[in-house]
Scaffold this active site. Structure first.
Site, PDB file in Angstrom:
ATOM      1  N   GLY A 231      77.408 -15.479  27.349  1.00  9.83           N
ATOM      2  CA  GLY A 231      77.511 -14.490  28.409  1.00  9.83           C
ATOM      3  C   GLY A 231      76.431 -14.703  29.453  1.00  9.83           C
ATOM      4  CB  SER A 232      75.228 -12.498  32.156  1.00 10.18           C
ATOM      5  OG  SER A 232      74.722 -11.376  31.442  1.00 10.18           O
ATOM      6  CB  THR A 233      70.775 -15.528  32.325  1.00 12.11           C
ATOM      7  OG1 THR A 233      71.335 -16.852  32.329  1.00 12.11           O
ATOM      8  CG2 THR A 233      69.283 -15.622  32.053  1.00 12.11           C
ATOM      9  CB  VAL A 235      73.821  -9.567  28.588  1.00 10.17           C
ATOM     10  CG1 VAL A 235      74.163  -9.012  27.199  1.00 10.17           C
ATOM     11  CG2 VAL A 235      74.301  -8.604  29.665  1.00 10.17           C
ATOM     12  N   GLY A 236      71.854 -12.036  27.801  1.00 11.76           N
ATOM     13  CA  GLY A 236      71.358 -12.958  26.794  1.00 11.76           C
ATOM     14  C   GLY A 236      69.883 -12.745  26.483  1.00 11.76           C
ATOM     15  CD  GLU A 253      77.736 -21.305  27.398  1.00 12.72           C
ATOM     16  OE1 GLU A 253      77.334 -21.196  28.575  1.00 12.72           O
ATOM     17  OE2 GLU A 253      78.899 -21.072  27.043  1.00 12.72           O
ATOM     18  CB  CYS A 287      79.082 -20.527  31.948  1.00 13.15           C
ATOM     19  SG  CYS A 287      79.823 -21.611  30.714  1.00 13.15           S
TER      20      CYS A 287
END
Length: 486
Positions: A231-233, A235-236, A253, A287
């Protein structure tokens, strides 16, 4: 009448303990496509219970029996192209070509998982003691918390569970609120149909406002032993922080700010086709999508003229139309966000070569910009929409410097007819993936997939996925009795 879907816990479809549901919205029509159960903390605990109870039996199941389930699931998904096309059009505005691509790659991921089940694992070690044998053995971890995103829902839903299952783990899967069926319940249904035992995969859907609470409850459960998130950076970072706090390994990722570099020895017509695919496949919601197109100055005028003409010809709009290339974004809000990035860039001096303007609902026009200054948000932000920036460069050093001028490091394409030249440039670009004489979007189930810098850490794919979701255990066997000093 909307579809109704419940949680999957221990092989049984059950409502959320609270009785709450969440709406699953069609981004193109704005209508409610489905209502799914909105889980709470209690439901998360029950799902982990089921996965924990199923673990020992699944891990002990004969490898050939486990492999047969993956192979059957691969055959099943290949026969569900029309079902997936309809599902993805309704849930995420996916076009038919994108849906069928999801089907094909998901099938190959399942076959790769099947192969991994019976592949050799571990090493024989040299032992210090005479007559002793040392082994490094790969063993499953236990329950894995898996988070699957909406943008390539069937591909990434399958990837979220395939390697953990192949390694002998059980899974609690939390799919995106924007595609709870395609990247969660559909994948679980597929595996159930293939014969996966009850409790081995459990699916917990949730309301958007509960996402953080559900993620924290899942990761913090002491029976969960590893985490994987795509997912998004932004949220990551949160997921990785939770996992680190509880000393649990994670595979992350995350986002990309990917460049496609067109060297002075490139075939311009090929570059135009490659870049169009890189930027506009799935309306740029990948992505790996090409955000920045860097073109050698000797080719820039010809490339830009041909590229903008091709972009102008792309069919945009209804994802169900067979010729649509650029369908809707995942939501009206997503389209407005992309439009805001374009407006900000133009206000700060960028030029619109084609596209721009206001979205039509969730459909944003295919857009190409140039002269985007560094103080524009778009210069560093991941677009995740049908927008790219074309920029000319004078030499390889400049191209590499611009490509590396980002906190992300997922993928890159280097287009050239000279492989030696391409390799020399590729080795200087700081990404986890690079493709020479190709664009930035590619995925193969046996390859190590992942990024560097803020694009995440760990790798999916092939033996790297098995290693990510298993533990190395040192085992020794003494062929004779040892002697001790006291």
């Amino acid at each position: 009448m909307p579809l109704i879907r419940e949680l999957l816990i221990g092989g049984t479809d059950v409502p959320a303990a609270s009785g709450r549901t969440a709406d699953d919205i069609n981004p193109y029509t704005g209508e409610v496509y489905a209502a799914v159960a909105a889980a709470g903390r209690e439901d998360v605990g029950l799902a982990v219970d089921a996965a924990d109870k199923a673990f020992a039996e699944w891990a002990a199941l004969a490898p050939f029996a486990r492999r047969a389930i993956f192979l059957k699931a691969a055959d099943l998904v290949e026969g569900k192209g029309e079902e997936v096309a309809e599902l993805m059009a309704h849930e995420v505005g996916g076009t038919r070509p994108w849906a069928y691509f999801n089907v094909a790659l998901a099938a190959n991921m399942l076959r790769e998982a099947a192969a991994a089940v019976t592949a050799p694992r571990g090493d024989v070690l040299s032992a210090q003691e005479e007559g002793a044998l040392g082994l490094a053995v790969r063993e499953p971890l236990g329950v894995v918390a898996a988070f699957a995103p909406w943008n390539a829902p069937v591909i990434l839903g399958v990837r979220a569970v395939a390697a953990p299952l192949a390694a002998g783990n059980t899974v609690v899967l939390k799919p995106s609120e924007d595609a709870p069926i395609a990247c969660g319940l559909f994948v679980a249904d597929l595996l159930r149909e293939a014969g996966l035992p009850d409790g081995v995969v459990n699916v917990v859907t949730n309301a958007p406002e509960d996402a953080a609470e559900i993620a924290e409850a899942l990761i913090s459960d002491p029976r969960v032993r590893a985490v994987n998130f795509t997912g998004s950076t932004s949220v990551g970072r949160l997921i990785g922080t939770h996992a680190a706090h509880h000393l649990k390994p994670a595979v992350l990722e995350l986002g990309g700010k990917n460049a496609v570099i067109i060297l002075d020895d490139a075939d311009v017509d090929y570059a135009v086709d490659a870049v169009t695919f890189s930027v506009f496949m799935n309306a740029g919601q990948i992505c790996m999508s090409g955000d920045r197109i860097l073109v050698h100055e000797s080719l820039a005028d010809e490339f830009t003229r041909k590229f903008t003409a091709k972009v102008a010809s792309l069919h945009t709009g209804d994802p169900a139309h067979p010729h649509t290339v650029v369908g809707p974004l995942v939501s009206v809000a997503a389209a407005q966000r992309v439009a805001g990035l374009v407006k900000d860039s133009v206000a700060k001096g960028a030029t619109v070569l084609i596209g721009g303007g206001e979205p039509a609902g969730a459909v944003h026009p295919a857009t190409v910009l140039t002269d985007v200054p560094k103080d524009a948000e778009l210069y560093y932000a991941e677009v995740f929409g049908p927008v790219c920036v074309v920029e000319a460069f004078a030499d390889d050093d400049t191209a590499v410097a611009v490509a590396n001028d980002t906190e992300n490091g997922l993928t890159c394409g280097v287009i050239t007819e000279n492989a030696t030249h391409g390799l020399a440039v590729a080795r200087r670009v700081r990404t986890g993936i690079v493709h020479i004489n190709d664009q930035s979007v590619a995925d193969e189930p046996h390859a190590p997939f992942g990024g560097v810098k803020t694009s995440g850490y760990g790798r999916f794919g092939g033996r790297w996925g098995i290693e990510a979701f298993s533990n190395t255990r040192w085992v020794t066997i003494a062929a004779q009795q040892a002697h001790y000093p006291f």
